[in-house]
Design a protein around this motif. Structure first.
Motif, mmCIF file in Angstrom:
data_model
loop_
_atom_site.group_PDB
_atom_site.id
_atom_site.type_symbol
_atom_site.label_atom_id
_atom_site.label_comp_id
_atom_site.label_asym_id
_atom_site.label_seq_id
_atom_site.Cartn_x
_atom_site.Cartn_y
_atom_site.Cartn_z
ATOM 1 N N HIS A 41 96.469 33.752 24.141
ATOM 2 C CA HIS A 41 95.576 32.667 24.861
ATOM 3 C C HIS A 41 96.307 31.202 25.259
ATOM 4 O O HIS A 41 96.257 30.716 26.371
ATOM 5 N N THR B 31 87.563 31.515 25.352
ATOM 6 C CA THR B 31 88.763 32.098 24.424
ATOM 7 C C THR B 31 88.188 32.621 23.202
ATOM 8 O O THR B 31 88.924 32.313 22.205
ATOM 9 N N SER C 170 91.749 31.376 18.237
ATOM 10 C CA SER C 170 91.351 31.614 19.831
ATOM 11 C C SER C 170 90.549 30.273 20.269
ATOM 12 O O SER C 170 90.577 29.856 21.471
ATOM 13 N N ILE D 125 96.343 30.396 29.129
ATOM 14 C CA ILE D 125 95.091 29.612 29.448
ATOM 15 C C ILE D 125 95.241 28.741 30.726
ATOM 16 O O ILE D 125 94.434 28.900 31.800
ATOM 17 N N THR E 93 90.982 35.988 27.746
ATOM 18 C CA THR E 93 91.111 34.583 28.097
ATOM 19 C C THR E 93 90.714 34.526 29.429
ATOM 20 O O THR E 93 91.095 35.056 30.515
#
Ligand code: KG4
Ligand code: ZN
Length: 360
Positions: free
Chosen positions: A51, A8, A87, A55, A13
């Motif tokens: 993100h 990331t 990130s 994620i 992502t």
């Protein structure tokens, strides 16, 4: 050995499951390009928020695609830098949490090392020592890569050359923006440059005054800016640019200058260090003219040339899992208090390498 990779560092992502650092069981990438396109570049705050939202589903998808569960993996590898701090924190913290909850070893991977490992899946037999040209939106570096035991199990890196200003991908993105093309400029310019005459305009080639194998791309960007101003070029879309022969020539000539500058520095490194092969990786490695030109040139010099397929060229987690597998096998485990480093270096400039005249 099954490793979960998490990436990331910028605006992708990504999660992947890789077996023995070699076989990709899954490789899931969520690109945020649609979020950032209206701004003409990556907006760090929006990147970290996205993100955060993605994620978990992306990691879950990587497990589902591989037909594996968290209990079955042997370790976790996450990008720890270089990149955008907000990130990086999301991916590394998620990786730490999984590692802590399931008592799995965690390793922190340098994103640039990941890009070098992106060739290991299709080209496990890369001949070392090699030169690695890593060119992306954030970096343009040339590394001397040695493998003390052969293969990808343990690579060591020395910095041969770096950019003095902009990265190669950054130059593509800025020139794209100047001419009204959609972000990121690299892929669009690659497509359009095929339709133009690359010899039409002789853009100036940067020369590093001390003769060191470094790169510089701000000059070419400024040269395009001057041309845009002097000719009053209005922004045009990709479709409109296709009908504009002069603009296609500008793009083809710009691309040719970038390719020639990359080769000029790389060939200097090849002459000096005599590697057995050249690795090309990072987002700009997707460039069709760069691949074609470097294939011809390395064939003339008589060394191997390796680059990854497109899905492994831009940011992905399979390359992070592969680099992480080698680190886990070497026992390079990160503690839970390991923090991401936005400026993480793969190799520091060394005053005596490749030639002490340049770095004193
Ligand atoms: O490695 P990457 O996905 O992200 C970073 O780590 O920066 O690289 C993204 C960069 C962008 O600047 C993009 O314009 C460039 O790679 N790029 C290209 C091409 N595809 C992506 N540049 C030139 N030609 C391409 N075909
Ligand atoms: Zn990258």
């Amino acid at each position: 050995m099954l490793v979960l990779g998490i990436e990331t560092s910028c605006d992708e992502t990504a999660a992947a499951i890789v077996e023995d650092g070699q076989h990709i069981l899954s490789n899931v990438i969520h690109s945020q390009v649609k979020t950032h396109t209206p701004y003409g570049g990556v907006v760090p705050e929006l990147a970290s928020r996205e993100h955060l939202a993605k994620i978990r589903p992306i990691v879950d998808q990587a497990f589902a695609d591989a037909g594996k569960t968290l209990d079955e993996i042997d370790g976790i590898a996450a990008t720890a830098g270089p990149g955008l701090i907000g990130s990086l924190i999301v991916g590394l913290t998620y990786a730490k949490s999984l590692a802590f909850a399931k008592n799995k070893p965690l390793t922190a991977v340098n994103h640039i090392e990941g890009h070098i490992y992106s060739v290991c899946f299709e080209h496990p037999g890369v001949e070392f020592p090699a030169l690695a040209l890593v060119v992306s939106g954030g970096h343009s570096n040339l590394f001397w890569v040695e493998s003390p035991s052969g293969g990808f199990r343990h690579l060591t890196y020395k910095l041969v050359g770096k950019t003095r200003d902009d990265a190669a991908g950054e130059a593509y993105d800025k020139v794209g923006k100047l001419l009204g093309l959609q972000y990121p400029g690299g892929p669009v310019i690659d497509r359009l440059a095929k339709l133009g005459n690359r010899d039409a305009i002789g853009f100036p080639m940067a020369k590093i005054s001390d003769g060191s194998p470094d790169f510089s791309f701000s000059g070419i960007k400024t040269a395009v800016l001057r041309l845009v101003r002097s000719e009053n070029l209005e922004p045009k879309t990709e479709a409109e640019t296709r009908e504009d022969t002069h603009r296609l020539d500008v793009l083809a000539s710009f691309q040719e200058a970038v390719v020639q500058m990359l080769w000029s520095t790389t060939s200097q490194g090849i002459a000096l260090l005599k590697p057995r092969s050249l690795i090309l990786s990072g987002g700009v490695a997707a460039n069709s003219r760069l691949r074609q030109y470097l294939s011809e040139k390395t064939a003339e010099v008589g060394i191997g040339f390796h680059f990854p397929k497109p899905v492994l060229t831009t940011d992905n987690a399979a390359m992070i899992a592969a680099a992480g597998t080698a680190k886990l096998l070497r026992g390079e485990i990160a503690d839970f208090d390991f923090n991401p480093d936005p400026n993480m270096r793969l190799a520091l400039p060394d005053a005596s390498f490749p030639d002490k005249r340049w770095r004193t």
